[in-house]
Motif scaffolding. Structure first.
Motif, PDB file in Angstrom:
ATOM      1  N   ARG A 126      32.858  34.929  46.151  1.00  0.00           N
ATOM      2  CA  ARG A 126      32.156  35.255  47.405  1.00  0.00           C
ATOM      3  C   ARG A 126      32.049  36.751  47.649  1.00  0.00           C
ATOM      4  O   ARG A 126      31.138  37.214  48.327  1.00  0.00           O
ATOM      5  CB  ARG A 126      32.823  34.569  48.591  1.00  0.00           C
ATOM      6  CG  ARG A 126      34.232  35.034  48.829  1.00  0.00           C
ATOM      7  CD  ARG A 126      34.885  34.312  49.985  1.00  0.00           C
ATOM      8  NE  ARG A 126      36.255  34.784  50.114  1.00  0.00           N
ATOM      9  CZ  ARG A 126      37.197  34.151  50.783  1.00  0.00           C
ATOM     10  NH1 ARG A 126      36.922  33.010  51.392  1.00  0.00           N
ATOM     11  NH2 ARG A 126      38.396  34.644  50.858  1.00  0.00           N
ATOM     12  N   ASP A 127      32.996  37.540  47.097  1.00  0.00           N
ATOM     13  CA  ASP A 127      32.961  38.985  47.361  1.00  0.00           C
ATOM     14  C   ASP A 127      32.534  39.757  46.120  1.00  0.00           C
ATOM     15  O   ASP A 127      31.383  40.101  45.980  1.00  0.00           O
ATOM     16  CB  ASP A 127      34.317  39.469  47.862  1.00  0.00           C
ATOM     17  CG  ASP A 127      34.652  38.880  49.230  1.00  0.00           C
ATOM     18  OD1 ASP A 127      33.702  38.542  49.956  1.00  0.00           O
ATOM     19  OD2 ASP A 127      35.843  38.748  49.546  1.00  0.00           O
ATOM     20  N   GLY A 128      33.466  40.052  45.252  1.00  0.00           N
ATOM     21  CA  GLY A 128      33.108  40.803  44.045  1.00  0.00           C
ATOM     22  C   GLY A 128      33.968  40.350  42.888  1.00  0.00           C
ATOM     23  O   GLY A 128      35.134  39.982  43.088  1.00  0.00           O
ATOM     24  N   ILE A 129      33.405  40.376  41.670  1.00  0.00           N
ATOM     25  CA  ILE A 129      34.189  40.010  40.488  1.00  0.00           C
ATOM     26  C   ILE A 129      35.341  41.011  40.339  1.00  0.00           C
ATOM     27  O   ILE A 129      35.176  42.209  40.578  1.00  0.00           O
ATOM     28  CB  ILE A 129      33.275  39.978  39.234  1.00  0.00           C
ATOM     29  CG1 ILE A 129      32.308  38.797  39.313  1.00  0.00           C
ATOM     30  CG2 ILE A 129      34.094  39.923  37.946  1.00  0.00           C
ATOM     31  CD1 ILE A 129      32.949  37.421  39.219  1.00  0.00           C
ATOM     32  N   GLY A 130      36.478  40.494  39.934  1.00  0.00           N
ATOM     33  CA  GLY A 130      37.693  41.324  39.905  1.00  0.00           C
ATOM     34  C   GLY A 130      38.610  40.901  41.037  1.00  0.00           C
ATOM     35  O   GLY A 130      39.818  41.107  40.986  1.00  0.00           O
ATOM     36  N   GLY A 131      38.001  40.338  42.077  1.00  0.00           N
ATOM     37  CA  GLY A 131      38.798  39.789  43.180  1.00  0.00           C
ATOM     38  C   GLY A 131      39.479  40.853  44.008  1.00  0.00           C
ATOM     39  O   GLY A 131      39.200  42.049  43.894  1.00  0.00           O
ATOM     40  N   ILE A 180      36.578  28.637  40.858  1.00  0.00           N
ATOM     41  CA  ILE A 180      36.363  29.188  42.209  1.00  0.00           C
ATOM     42  C   ILE A 180      37.275  30.399  42.374  1.00  0.00           C
ATOM     43  O   ILE A 180      38.498  30.268  42.418  1.00  0.00           O
ATOM     44  CB  ILE A 180      36.652  28.136  43.310  1.00  0.00           C
ATOM     45  CG1 ILE A 180      35.876  26.845  43.031  1.00  0.00           C
ATOM     46  CG2 ILE A 180      36.305  28.699  44.689  1.00  0.00           C
ATOM     47  CD1 ILE A 180      36.099  25.751  44.065  1.00  0.00           C
ATOM     48  N   GLY A 181      36.659  31.575  42.434  1.00  0.00           N
ATOM     49  CA  GLY A 181      37.425  32.821  42.575  1.00  0.00           C
ATOM     50  C   GLY A 181      37.311  33.668  41.320  1.00  0.00           C
ATOM     51  O   GLY A 181      37.555  33.200  40.206  1.00  0.00           O
ATOM     52  N   GLY A 182      36.898  34.922  41.512  1.00  0.00           N
ATOM     53  CA  GLY A 182      36.657  35.814  40.365  1.00  0.00           C
ATOM     54  C   GLY A 182      37.685  36.904  40.203  1.00  0.00           C
ATOM     55  O   GLY A 182      37.415  37.961  39.640  1.00  0.00           O
ATOM     56  N   GLY A 183      38.922  36.664  40.676  1.00  0.00           N
ATOM     57  CA  GLY A 183      40.031  37.614  40.440  1.00  0.00           C
ATOM     58  C   GLY A 183      40.598  37.380  39.043  1.00  0.00           C
ATOM     59  O   GLY A 183      40.024  36.622  38.254  1.00  0.00           O
ATOM     60  N   PRO A 184      41.744  38.013  38.730  1.00  0.00           N
ATOM     61  CA  PRO A 184      42.317  37.853  37.382  1.00  0.00           C
ATOM     62  C   PRO A 184      42.629  36.401  37.028  1.00  0.00           C
ATOM     63  O   PRO A 184      42.485  36.006  35.870  1.00  0.00           O
ATOM     64  CB  PRO A 184      43.591  38.685  37.416  1.00  0.00           C
ATOM     65  CG  PRO A 184      43.760  39.181  38.800  1.00  0.00           C
ATOM     66  CD  PRO A 184      42.504  38.965  39.549  1.00  0.00           C
ATOM     67  N   GLY A 185      43.035  35.599  38.010  1.00  0.00           N
ATOM     68  CA  GLY A 185      43.278  34.180  37.734  1.00  0.00           C
ATOM     69  C   GLY A 185      41.997  33.505  37.269  1.00  0.00           C
ATOM     70  O   GLY A 185      41.997  32.710  36.327  1.00  0.00           O
ATOM     71  N   GLY A 186      40.895  33.849  37.912  1.00  0.00           N
ATOM     72  CA  GLY A 186      39.608  33.229  37.606  1.00  0.00           C
ATOM     73  C   GLY A 186      38.919  33.817  36.388  1.00  0.00           C
ATOM     74  O   GLY A 186      38.521  33.097  35.475  1.00  0.00           O
ATOM     75  N   LEU A 190      51.532  38.082  41.097  1.00  0.00           N
ATOM     76  CA  LEU A 190      51.226  39.244  40.267  1.00  0.00           C
ATOM     77  C   LEU A 190      49.926  38.965  39.515  1.00  0.00           C
ATOM     78  O   LEU A 190      49.663  37.815  39.135  1.00  0.00           O
ATOM     79  CB  LEU A 190      52.324  39.461  39.229  1.00  0.00           C
ATOM     80  CG  LEU A 190      53.667  39.974  39.720  1.00  0.00           C
ATOM     81  CD1 LEU A 190      54.672  39.958  38.579  1.00  0.00           C
ATOM     82  CD2 LEU A 190      53.514  41.391  40.275  1.00  0.00           C
ATOM     83  N   ALA A 191      49.185  40.032  39.240  1.00  0.00           N
ATOM     84  CA  ALA A 191      47.935  39.878  38.509  1.00  0.00           C
ATOM     85  C   ALA A 191      48.197  39.304  37.116  1.00  0.00           C
ATOM     86  O   ALA A 191      47.451  38.443  36.630  1.00  0.00           O
ATOM     87  CB  ALA A 191      47.244  41.232  38.397  1.00  0.00           C
ATOM     88  N   SER A 192      49.274  39.783  36.479  1.00  0.00           N
ATOM     89  CA  SER A 192      49.578  39.318  35.124  1.00  0.00           C
ATOM     90  C   SER A 192      49.896  37.822  35.114  1.00  0.00           C
ATOM     91  O   SER A 192      49.499  37.101  34.197  1.00  0.00           O
ATOM     92  CB  SER A 192      50.766  40.104  34.567  1.00  0.00           C
ATOM     93  OG  SER A 192      51.833  40.080  35.493  1.00  0.00           O
ATOM     94  N   VAL A 193      50.567  37.347  36.136  1.00  0.00           N
ATOM     95  CA  VAL A 193      50.916  35.924  36.203  1.00  0.00           C
ATOM     96  C   VAL A 193      49.669  35.104  36.520  1.00  0.00           C
ATOM     97  O   VAL A 193      49.435  34.042  35.920  1.00  0.00           O
ATOM     98  CB  VAL A 193      52.037  35.677  37.244  1.00  0.00           C
ATOM     99  CG1 VAL A 193      52.295  34.197  37.431  1.00  0.00           C
ATOM    100  CG2 VAL A 193      53.310  36.391  36.822  1.00  0.00           C
TER     101      VAL A 193
END
Ligand SMILES: Cc1cc2nc3c(=O)[nH]c(=O)nc-3n(C[C@H](O)[C@H](O)[C@H](O)COP(=O)(O)OP(=O)(O)OC[C@H]3O[C@@H](n4cnc5c(N)ncnc54)[C@H](O)[C@@H]3O)c2cc1C
Length: 458
Positions: free
Chosen positions: A32-37, A7-13, A312-315
């Protein structure tokens, strides 16, 4: 085949999805919004793209000492077309989102658009659709905290997510909050030509960063004309006929054309069915996880900003990968926060990794440190770089490198050498014996190591 629902298409996902697919799982990402988060669409990528423009404007403004005289810059400010800047930023963010979506598609990962909710630890719902999952990863990110007395309207009272829709450059921008986000935007808009006031509740800006580094940056900000109001909070922000009025906790008021609120993040963990499924939320609603990203429910993992571990995105990406390696039975090293490198993308940049000088001073670690100002570095002199330093921290007796701080141009790139040393437990001797280019700013890293090598521990 193990079924993984993320659930969630940001860097974690999305980084987790790539690992899970590589390990042969059947993977679905719900976004729900856009891939990349938010990372790609509203937060990290747009801000760094804006800073690409502001960094160039600073170089143009400060190029006279190198013998460059751009007609007009001495008398009139550099003119930035904010429309062009914002359009470029939005285009870039959208393109990166599409690239990431295409990559997921290529790896055979299913992307479902919609808002997901956990029905139980093994069922995820998106509208009427129900998906069974052996493993669930929660990577829902966070959103800007808002104050009831300073509600953003998207026109004059803003969060950073509104910035790229502004039609004109804020003439007098008040930035509330002097953490990393506040400092980055204050620095960027000042370089773009706004008259900036930074409201800081603490004694100095960026209270969580190295004190010497924060001091250098505050000095640079003020030298360039920024007003820094310390040890005061914004009690309220209201619209006026022409702009905004900020009332401070000490009774003072500040007028500006726009106000940017950077007062923290709230995790996106509400209405997800987490607590009903037994997933424990900690203080502030962040999902509690261990170092391999497990929540309190077997089979349910969490990664990224929704865990509040280190935003952080890296984390986020590393937590997501670790979750999948663990869930799918791979050997995995738990997350090690003592090796995380981070940067504040001000001008100059502030990059840091590992232990801090504060850890040494407070006795938390038995270490020693050295700080070399950049103005003694030959390359810095050639480039007219006068602000910044390299600080290296090592263990008292063994000389093992524990951390470092770099303030200077492209510190985000320069820190890698120190990061490798920290991660690989190299000693100051190892760095001292490494060739750096002459002349280079990284020469200060090897020089700092040399001086720590020579310093005999007490
Ligand atoms: C201004 C700014 C600048 C930054 N710059 C940097 C930087 O330079 N370097 C760095 O490392 N970090 C940076 N960060 C931090 C970085 O953006 C975050 O750490 C990163 O976005 C976290 O990734 P994530 O996957 O946890 O969450 P996000 O990127 O927020 O992605 C989460 C996604 O989940 C989706 N979602 C939420 N709920 C649901 C639901 N119920 N169903 C479906 N989808 C859902 C959201 O729509 C969102 O797309 C910055 C942050 C800010 C605010």
């Amino acid at each position: 085949m193990t079924k993984v629902v993320i659930i969630g298409g940001g860097p974690g996902g999305y980084e987790a999805a790539l690992v899970a697919a590589q390990l042969g799982a059947d993977v679905t990402v719900v976004e729900r919004d856009g891939i990349g988060g938010s990372c790609v669409l509203t937060d990290c990528v747009p801000s760094k793209s804006l800073i690409a423009t502001s960094t160039r404007t600073t170089y143009v403004r400060e190029s006279q000492s190198l013998g460059i005289h751009i007609p007009g810059t001495a008398t009139a400010p550099v003119r930035v077309d904010i429309d062009e800047v914002n359009n470029r930023i939005k285009r870039l963010a959208q393109a990166q989102s599409e690239d990431t979506r295409a990559r997921l598609h290529k790896e055979g990962i299913e992307v479902v658009t919609g808002e997901a909710r956990l029905v139980d630890p093994h069922i995820v719902a998106v509208g009427d659709q129900r998906m069974r999952a052996d493993v669930v990863l929660i990577a829902t990110g966070a959103h800007p905290r808002e104050l009831p007395t300073a509600e953003p309207d998207g026109e004059r009272i803003l969060t950073w997510r509104h910035l790229y829709d502004l039609e004109e450059l804020p003439e007098r921008l008040i930035v509330v909050g002097s953490g990393v986000t506040g400092a980055e935007f204050a620095s960027a808009y000042q370089s773009l030509g706004s008259d900036v006031t930074l409201v800081s509740s603490r004694e100095r800006v960026m209270p969580t960063q190295d004190a010497d580094a924060a001091e250098v940056l505050e000095e640079v900000f003020m030298r360039r004309g920024m007003t820094v109001l310390s040890q005061t909070r914004a009690e309220s922000v209201v619209r006026t006929e022409k702009g905004v009025l900020v009332t401070l906790s000490d009774g003072r008021t500040v007028e500006g054309s726009h106000c940017l609120m950077t007062v923290g993040m709230i995790p996106n963990t509400e209405n997800l069915g987490l607590e009903e499924a037994g997933v424990r939320l900690g203080q502030g609603g962040f999902v509690e996880v261990d170092r391999v990203s497990r929540t309190t429910v077997p089979g349910v993992y969490a990664a990224g900003d929704c865990t509040g571990v280190n935003m952080l995105a890296s984390v986020a990406a590393m937590q997501g990968r670790i979750a999948m390696w663990h869930a799918l039975g791979e050997a995995v090293s738990p997350l090690k926060l003592s090796t995380v490198a981070s940067t504040v993308f001000t001008h100059p940049e502030l990059a840091a990794v590992g232990a801090s000088e504060d850890d040494v001073r407070s006795g938390r670690i038995d270490g020693r440190s050295v700080t070399l100002p950049l103005n003694t570095n030959p390359r810095a002199k050639m480039n007219e770089v006068t602000d910044g330093f390299v600080k290296l921290i090592c263990r008292q007796h063994t000389g093992i490198v524990l951390g470092g701080v770099i303030v200077g141009p492209r510190a985000s790139e320069l820190i890698l050498g120190v990061s490798i040393a920290v991660q690989q437990r190299l000693t100051v001797d190892d760095i001292a014996h490494t060739f750096s280019v002459y002349p280079s700013l990284s020469g200060s890293v090897t020089e700092a190591a040399r001086s720590l090598m020579l310093a005999s521990p007490e």
